[in-house]
Design a protein around this motif. Structure first.
Motif, PDB file in Angstrom:
ATOM      1  N   CYS A   1     -54.340 -93.671 -32.545  1.00 25.41           N
ATOM      2  CA  CYS A   1     -53.805 -93.915 -31.215  1.00 25.41           C
ATOM      3  C   CYS A   1     -52.726 -94.981 -31.348  1.00 25.41           C
ATOM      4  O   CYS A   1     -52.893 -95.959 -32.050  1.00 25.41           O
TER       5      CYS A   1
ATOM      6  N   ILE B   1     -51.338 -97.822 -21.563  1.00 29.41           N
ATOM      7  CA  ILE B   1     -52.092 -96.671 -22.025  1.00 29.41           C
ATOM      8  C   ILE B   1     -51.564 -96.243 -23.396  1.00 29.41           C
ATOM      9  O   ILE B   1     -50.361 -96.217 -23.620  1.00 29.41           O
TER      10      ILE B   1
ATOM     11  N   CYS C   1     -57.044 -90.874 -26.627  1.00 31.61           N
ATOM     12  CA  CYS C   1     -56.169 -92.038 -26.699  1.00 31.61           C
ATOM     13  C   CYS C   1     -55.624 -92.401 -25.330  1.00 31.61           C
ATOM     14  O   CYS C   1     -55.449 -93.573 -25.017  1.00 31.61           O
ATOM     15  N   ASN C   2     -55.363 -91.394 -24.525  1.00 26.94           N
ATOM     16  CA  ASN C   2     -54.738 -91.697 -23.238  1.00 26.94           C
ATOM     17  C   ASN C   2     -55.736 -92.225 -22.213  1.00 26.94           C
ATOM     18  O   ASN C   2     -55.404 -92.436 -21.062  1.00 26.94           O
ATOM     19  N   GLN C   3     -56.957 -92.444 -22.674  1.00 30.87           N
ATOM     20  CA  GLN C   3     -57.921 -93.127 -21.801  1.00 30.87           C
ATOM     21  C   GLN C   3     -58.207 -94.526 -22.303  1.00 30.87           C
ATOM     22  O   GLN C   3     -59.027 -95.246 -21.752  1.00 30.87           O
ATOM     23  N   LYS C   4     -57.498 -94.878 -23.355  1.00 29.80           N
ATOM     24  CA  LYS C   4     -57.683 -96.224 -23.889  1.00 29.80           C
ATOM     25  C   LYS C   4     -56.491 -97.089 -23.530  1.00 29.80           C
ATOM     26  O   LYS C   4     -55.372 -96.614 -23.375  1.00 29.80           O
ATOM     27  N   LYS C   5     -56.761 -98.357 -23.462  1.00 32.41           N
ATOM     28  CA  LYS C   5     -55.668 -99.280 -23.185  1.00 32.41           C
ATOM     29  C   LYS C   5     -55.422-100.144 -24.403  1.00 32.41           C
ATOM     30  O   LYS C   5     -56.352-100.557 -25.092  1.00 32.41           O
TER      31      LYS C   5
ATOM     32  N   GLN D   1     -63.117 -89.953 -27.492  1.00 36.85           N
ATOM     33  CA  GLN D   1     -62.432 -90.947 -26.672  1.00 36.85           C
ATOM     34  C   GLN D   1     -60.930 -90.732 -26.770  1.00 36.85           C
ATOM     35  O   GLN D   1     -60.275 -91.226 -27.689  1.00 36.85           O
TER      36      GLN D   1
END
Ligand SMILES: [Zn+2]
Length: 49
Positions: free
Chosen positions: A17, A45, A34-38, A32
Motif C-alpha cells: 500500500c 487514504i 489499501c483504500n481503507q487504510k490511512k 484489508q
C-alpha cells in the motif's frame, strides 16, 4: 510466455500500500484493502502500489 505469475519475492504476496501524498509504503495486508487504510504519517487514504 503464457504465465501471468511473476516470481519475484521481497514484498509481501499482496503487494504494497502506498501513500501518494507523502510516499509512505507498507506491506498490504490480506482482507484489508489499501483504500481503507490511512497513512500513519499524513492521514491520507492509501492506494495500492
Ligand atoms: Zn502519507
Amino acid at each position: 510466455m503464457g504465465q501471468g505469475r511473476m516470481g519475484g519475492g521481497g514484498a509481501g504476496p499482496g503487494g504494497e500500500c502506498v501513500c501518494q501524498a507523502c510516499g509512505y509504503r507498507e506491506p498490504h495486508q490480506q482482507g484489508q484493502p489499501c483504500n481503507q487504510k490511512k497513512c500513519p504519517k499524513c492521514g491520507q487514504i492509501m492506494t495500492r502500489g
